[in-house]
Design an enzyme around this catalytic site. Structure first.
Site, PDB file in Angstrom:
ATOM      1  N   ARG A  16      45.099  42.384  50.698  1.00 19.16           N
ATOM      2  CA  ARG A  16      45.548  41.630  49.503  1.00 19.16           C
ATOM      3  C   ARG A  16      46.785  42.288  48.874  1.00 19.16           C
ATOM      4  O   ARG A  16      46.929  42.318  47.649  1.00 19.16           O
ATOM      5  CB  ARG A  16      44.438  41.517  48.453  1.00 19.16           C
ATOM      6  CG  ARG A  16      43.178  40.801  48.931  1.00 19.16           C
ATOM      7  CD  ARG A  16      43.392  39.324  49.171  1.00 19.16           C
ATOM      8  NE  ARG A  16      42.151  38.606  49.395  1.00 19.16           N
ATOM      9  CZ  ARG A  16      41.531  38.507  50.571  1.00 19.16           C
ATOM     10  NH1 ARG A  16      42.041  39.090  51.647  1.00 19.16           N
ATOM     11  NH2 ARG A  16      40.413  37.807  50.681  1.00 19.16           N
ATOM     12  N   SER A  51      38.225  34.768  44.470  1.00 22.22           N
ATOM     13  CA  SER A  51      37.777  36.103  44.043  1.00 22.22           C
ATOM     14  C   SER A  51      38.675  36.591  42.923  1.00 22.22           C
ATOM     15  O   SER A  51      39.898  36.628  43.086  1.00 22.22           O
ATOM     16  CB  SER A  51      37.872  37.111  45.193  1.00 22.22           C
ATOM     17  OG  SER A  51      37.129  36.691  46.301  1.00 22.22           O
ATOM     18  N   GLU A  96      42.499  40.694  41.625  1.00 23.70           N
ATOM     19  CA  GLU A  96      43.300  40.095  42.705  1.00 23.70           C
ATOM     20  C   GLU A  96      44.197  39.009  42.111  1.00 23.70           C
ATOM     21  O   GLU A  96      45.325  38.795  42.543  1.00 23.70           O
ATOM     22  CB  GLU A  96      42.359  39.480  43.755  1.00 23.70           C
ATOM     23  CG  GLU A  96      43.122  38.745  44.838  1.00 23.70           C
ATOM     24  CD  GLU A  96      42.257  37.889  45.743  1.00 23.70           C
ATOM     25  OE1 GLU A  96      41.306  38.415  46.346  1.00 23.70           O
ATOM     26  OE2 GLU A  96      42.539  36.686  45.840  1.00 23.70           O
TER      27      GLU A  96
END
Ligand code: FAD
Ligand code: EPU
Length: 338
Positions: A164, A238, A334
């Site tokens: 990520r 998420s 995130e």
């Protein structure tokens, strides 16, 4: 002269479905249009590049200029016996591109089915799911430098992809607009069905011969069973990354919390599911007025309709604090908080 709209609601442009007004808004549909919009921008005017709005939390009105990516087109650049090189303009929808690849029998992105958003945002956080990340099929990208309007090319190594992560979230943050991404896809599939529930789902679907479409359908079915559809409940997937901790720290936590799951990573690290930490800290399914923590997947924060971005940000802070307090682990968001 390009048209810049004023006082535009961003509610329909973010998957949390949050209300926030953009003082100035323009959708660019060509690279020259983008360069023109950048040139017209006042020096101290804040800038927000908007793709599908599926990885951002708008916490307030945006006083600057929002540039919505409307660059479209998919072009087959070259092919040999084994591979195709495909250039995709950044405003294309990611999942539609995946379906296009499956129809052409180009392999490599089928495990990334149903991830929302645009192709141009995909390298920002090196999108990943079910054992595959875009760095596995990424050749290069072209990006317009915001300060100069010059087009630069970044190859795979110079994007500094990680979990990520990419250079566009670090040194290059806020400096470029990604305009196109070129992928190297395979003519012969190397199926990756070992992750999570893919194999079991294929069996339940009675798939006998593996195809790209079968793998894509299995991934779609798992995702639909786990993640809320933003059309029904506002969310951005998420909210936090899964943290990695030192294996000695992990063993300490294992002695205290026997059931803590962990997945070995290179460099003596262990990745812990943030969903487990958040559930154990007591947040799963909790609702606070119009916002909350999803009942099936506690890593997903949700807006039930009229929630406020600032309240979701505050809820995220509280979750971070309680996980840090209970386990000594810092969760990193995130989602891009704007
Ligand atoms: P946006 O939200 O519009 O933008 C994200 C960030 O990138 C912002 O900071 C924005 O300014 C910047 N940006 C966008 N486009 C450009 C550009 N062209 N140039 C420069 N900067 C740009 N992600 C995963 O990795 N794996 C998953 O499995 C996954 N599942 C998800 C499931 C759901 C239900 C949802 C809602 C989200 C999920 N996500 C997942 C997160 C999200 O889909 C991805 O991060 C996606 O790539 C975001 O694309 P976007 O176009 O919506 O980006
Ligand atoms: N878990 C719980 N309680 C729950 C749900 C999950 O404890 O209620 C624990 C379980 O141990 C489970 C583990 O969390 O095994 C993992 O859950 P899941 O398989 O749902 O995956 P995830 O780690 O929560 C990650 C990505 C997703 C990606 C999937 C599939 C991150 C931050 N998230 O989720 O990406 O789709 O794996 O590969 O890495 C996103 O980035 O937005 C995203 C959705």
């Amino acid at each position: 002269m390009i048209e810049i709209l004023e006082n535009v609601s961003l509610k329909a442009y973010n998957t949390f479905g949050l209300e926030a007004k953009a003082a100035h808004f323009h959708e660019f549909t060509s690279i020259t249009g983008l360069i023109e919009a950048l040139a017209q921008r006042k020096e101290d005017q804040e800038l927000l590049i908007l793709g599908g709005g599926s990885n951002m939390l708008l916490t307030q009105d945006f006083e600057g200029l929002v540039l919505k990516n409307g660059l479209k087109g998919i072009e087959l650049l070259s092919e040999d016996d084994d591979h195709v090189l495909v250039k995709v303009m950044a405003g294309e929808n990611w999942h539609q591109f995946v379906l296009h690849c499956i129809a052409q029998e180009w392999a490599g992105v089928e495990n990334l089915s149903l991830i929302p958003g645009t192709v141009g945002a995909a390298p920002m956080q090196n999108i990943g799911a079910y054992g595959v990340e875009i760095k596995n099929v990424f050749e290069h990208l072209e990006a317009v430098e915001i300060a100069t309007g010059e087009v630069h090319r970044f190859d795979n190594a110079s994007c500094e992809f990680g979990y990520r992560e990419s250079i566009f979230k670090k040194e290059a943050k806020g400096k470029y607009v990604i305009a196109s991404v070129t992928f190297r896809l395979n003519k012969t599939p190397a199926f990756n069905t070992s992750y999570g529930a893919i194999q079991d789902t294929l069996e339940a679907m009675r798939v006998e011969t593996l195809t790209l479409k079968a793998v894509s359908d299995a991934v779609i079915s798992i995702r639909q069973s786990k993640l809320p559809d933003p059309v029904e409940i506002g969310n951005a997937g998420s909210f936090f990354k899964n943290p990695s901790i030192d294996k000695f720290d992990y063993e300490g936590l294992k002695a205290e919390f026997g059931s803590i799951p962990g997945y070995k990573q290179p460099g003596d690290l262990v990745k812990i599911p943030a969903a487990w930490l958040i559930e154990q800290a007591g947040w799963k399914g909790k609702t606070f007025g119009q916002i909350g923590v999803h009942k099936n997947q506690p890593l997903v924060l949700v807006n039930y309709g009229e929630g406020k971005g600032s309240d979701i940000r505050n809820l995220a802070f509280e979750i971070q604090a309680s996980v840090a307090d209970k386990f000594g682990i810092e969760l990193t968001p995130e989602v891009n908080i704007i």
